[in-house]
Motif scaffolding. Structure first.
Motif: not given
Length: 404
Positions: A188-196
């Motif tokens: 899930x980390x990349x999903x939230x990272x992409x959302x800032x």
């Protein structure tokens, strides 16, 4: 003659009474034996529920073709799933990444290897199929630091993945499930990272990374949330102005306890739940039926664990408050937006409680129902849909915009 006629019944009465007493004693003994066996089984099941278990092999490696870089596994409901997965192994490699299904038959499933296996590799036949895919934070190729979050049981290791704009002020705290470690949350980390959004991936007591409690047993979220509570304080000190909780399986139960009891609820902006435990009674009933055991045994197991005098028989530190952990019954107490991702073919945690919670609080709860995906493998099964569901929810709840 009359005397003889009277003598028969009168003489038979003591024998009849004695016989009935014998039958009743046999029945009573049998009942005691059945009750004793049932109680023993309930305690055994209770111990199994609260005792952290090691990774159990659930498939076998039938063949590895190092030239074609393929692997054939015994057929199970999990090994036939489409998508990308992981495989815990013993031998030359401890973990392998698996790609798509190439072929299958009644006994085996051939998949593409995404981790290179050398020609001289040696792997034991027993293996464990996994939805983790990423088993190390380095796999994400994102900046991160290793942190220690101080909890009452001691320092709990965590990974911190800062957002590109650390001034945005929105954090997500990731909470893994039962019998796993924080690596489960890396998907899930990349999903939230992409959302800032900054990600803090935490551990908690008895998970093999955080300190052990006195008994070393689970409380199914009833005490574990106290270990995650300091993570919210950690985030606040580091500049978080809004916090999202994301819980996987039992981590969902922990996240929901935080949503109801945390002293930092003023910072909470929402909860994301992946294959969550919303009501433990239903989970135990489902597990009993999977094992071919009567539902009554699940009730007795709950009774064993929720009473102070009997909880100790399972090895638990204290009685487990199942009413407190039943979030469907406590739905009126919820105050934050919740996104639930759950497969109706979960296979471990039934989705019925997730459906009921969505029906009880349609103003707060958004449920995305998958099928076929199995337990905590929704990202693996349909990464695009899973990612879009979270991203769209973040946008609707205005959690992608900078916190003010």
């Amino acid at each position: 003659m009359l005397g003889l006629r009277r003598a028969g019944p009168v003489g038979a009465a003591p024998a009849l009474i004695s016989g009935l007493r014998a039958v009743l004693m046999i029945l009573a003994s049998a009942l005691v034996a059945v009750l004793g066996l049932t109680s023993f089984m309930a305690v055994k099941m209770a111990r199994r529920v609260v005792t952290p278990g090691g990774r159990v092999p659930d498939t076998r490696i039938l063949d590895v073709d190092t030239a074609a870089q393929t692997i054939t596994l015994s057929r199970t409901p999990d090994t036939v799933l489409p998508g990308r997965y992981g495989l815990f192994t013993v031998g030359t490699s401890a973990y392998l990444k698996l790609g798509s299904v190439l072929s299958e038959d009644a006994s085996g499933v051939k998949r593409k290897l995404l981790t290179h296996v050398a020609t001289d590799a040696h792997l034991a036949p027993e293996a464990a199929f996994s939805g983790w895919y990423f088993d190390s934070p380095d796999d994400l190729r994102l900046p991160y630091t290793t942190e220690l979050v101080g909890a009452s049981v001691g320092p709990c290791p965590a990974w911190l993945f800062p957002a590109d704009d650390e001034q945005a002020g929105t954090w997500v705290i990731q909470i893994h499930g039962r019998g796993t470690t924080r690596a489960e949350c890396l998907r899930a980390v990349p999903v939230f990272h992409a959302a800032g959004i900054t990600s803090l991936v935490v551990s908690y007591r008895n998970d093999g990374e955080a300190p052990r409690s006195r008994s070393g047993t689970y409380a199914l979220g009833a005490t574990e949330w106290h270990d995650v509570e300091p993570a919210l304080a950690f985030a606040r000190r580091r500049g978080a102005r809004r916090i999202i909780l994301m819980g996987w399986s039992m981590g969902g139960a922990i996240a929901l306890q935080l949503a109801l009891h945390s002293g930092h609820r003023d910072l909470l902006a929402g909860v994301v739940l992946e294959s969550p435990v919303v009501d433990w009674r239903r989970v135990l009933d489902h597990q009993a039926r999977l094992l071919g055991l009567p539902s009554r045994l699940a009730d007795l197991t709950v009774g064993t664990l929720q009473r102070e005098w009997s909880a100790g028989l399972s090895g638990a530190d204290a009685a487990i408050p199942f009413d407190q952990l039943d979030i469907v019954a406590r739905a009126a107490e919820l105050r934050h937006p919740i996104l639930i991702l759950h497969s109706d073919d979960d296979g471990f945690v039934p989705s019925s409680a997730s459906h009921d919670l969505a029906q009880a609080r349609p103003d707060l709860v958004e449920l995305h129902v998958f099928d076929v995906a199995r337990h905590t493998k929704l990202w693996n099964y349909d990464q695009q849909r899973w990612t879009q569901a979270i991203t769209a929810w973040l946008e609707r709840t205005e959690l992608t915009a900078p916190a003010v």
